[in-house]
Design an enzyme around this catalytic site. Structure first.
Site, PDB file in Angstrom:
ATOM      1  N   GLU A  46      21.875   5.226  -6.255  1.00 37.05           N
ATOM      2  CA  GLU A  46      20.448   4.998  -6.073  1.00 37.05           C
ATOM      3  C   GLU A  46      19.693   6.308  -5.921  1.00 37.05           C
ATOM      4  O   GLU A  46      20.256   7.320  -5.474  1.00 37.05           O
ATOM      5  CB  GLU A  46      20.169   4.138  -4.832  1.00 37.05           C
ATOM      6  CG  GLU A  46      20.402   2.658  -5.006  1.00 37.05           C
ATOM      7  CD  GLU A  46      21.620   2.168  -4.265  1.00 37.05           C
ATOM      8  OE1 GLU A  46      21.807   0.945  -4.195  1.00 37.05           O
ATOM      9  OE2 GLU A  46      22.401   3.006  -3.780  1.00 37.05           O
ATOM     10  N   ALA A  47      18.434   6.252  -6.297  1.00 33.62           N
ATOM     11  CA  ALA A  47      17.473   7.318  -6.016  1.00 33.62           C
ATOM     12  C   ALA A  47      16.206   6.653  -5.500  1.00 33.62           C
ATOM     13  O   ALA A  47      15.896   5.508  -5.865  1.00 33.62           O
ATOM     14  CB  ALA A  47      17.170   8.151  -7.257  1.00 33.62           C
TER      15      ALA A  47
END
Length: 279
Positions: A46-47
């Site tokens: 994830e970002a």
């Protein structure tokens, strides 16, 4: 344009033992497509992208992306984003930090040296149909008789969780990899009583090619599993859960419950990378 960028290792007090998340601190002006492209480039699970809030009740707004889609909520990105926001000089308006995300407003608080988030309500809970359980067991290469219990534990990503007889049984699972549909599966099993860790957790999810992957440490899954186990009488908070051993990690997730019945999920966070990104 140069934007502030950090990578935070979440659910570990030392680098490289938890789950990393990339955080773009100055995300205003980025399009959804650009955020997705940046997330794919990081090659992390994830970002997140921090933005001004749209409501006066929130201290900041976050958008959370996986390699294939945007999520309304996710646990380790929530903790990592809050850690990065505070490190960058963010100051909450009240006693708690209030994060705005797709799932609504999420409160965070300091728990000693750790941050903890208030577990959001599940969007789907309850028992799993025989058909769905058969599919999950097929993916996990388990006989249904090995499952102690199963429930929907969906608070955004889409988790369905199976409880196995022990932590050893959880660690022994070797699932199929190539699937034909989007799948998010949690695994849980208790450790022997009296140790530092009470529960072993694993989180499995499919990428955009329907390849099953394992998440190192998963805050959203731990939150929903905690709500399920407490409500069903199978466990009492507080406890510490372990996750990531199969991947060589040593994530530690701290679960507690306050006097109002709110479940809190926390852990240590460590900034590993600091710099800027051109975007």
């Amino acid at each position: 344009m140069q934007r502030r960028f950090v990578q935070v290792d979440v659910f570990s007090a030392v680098p490289f033992a938890g789950n990393p998340v990339a955080v773009v601190l100055d995300a205003e002006g980025l399009t959804t497509e650009e955020m997705q492209a940046i997330t794919r480039w990081t090659n992390l699970s994830e970002a997140t992208f921090l933005l001004p809030p749209t409501t006066p009740e929130a201290d900041y707004r976050v958008r959370i992306f996986t390699q294939s889609r945007e999520l309304p909520f996710a646990g380790h990105p929530t903790l990592g984003s809050c850690h990065a926001w505070l490190d960058a000089g963010g100051r909450p308006a009240g006693d708690d930090v209030v994060q705005e995300c797709g799932a609504g407003l999420v409160r965070l608080r300091r728990d000693g040296e750790r941050l903890a988030f208030a577990a959001p309500p599940t969007t789907r809970s309850g028992s799993v149909s025989e058909e769905d359980l058969a599919y999950v067991c097929d993916v996990l290469c388990l006989d249904p008789s090995e499952v102690v219990d199963a429930a929907w534990t969906d608070n955004g990503p889409g988790w369905v969780t199976v409880l196995l007889a022990s932590s050893e049984a959880v660690l022994a699972v070797r699932p199929r990899v190539a699937l034909d549909r989007e799948t998010d599966i949690g695994l849980a099993g208790f450790h022997p009583s009296g140790g530092e860790v009470a529960l072993e957790i694993r989180g499995l999810f499919t990428d955009d090619q329907h390849v099953l992957r394992e998440d190192p440490v998963t805050g959203s899954l731990n939150a929903a599993v905690a709500q399920w186990l407490i409500a069903s009488g199978r466990a009492e908070a507080p406890w510490v859960a372990a996750q990531g051993a199969v991947l060589g990690r040593a994530g530690r997730v701290h679960v507690s419950q306050d006097a109002d019945g709110q479940v809190w999920v926390g852990g240590a966070s460590t900034t590993v990378v600091t710099g800027t990104i051109r975007a």
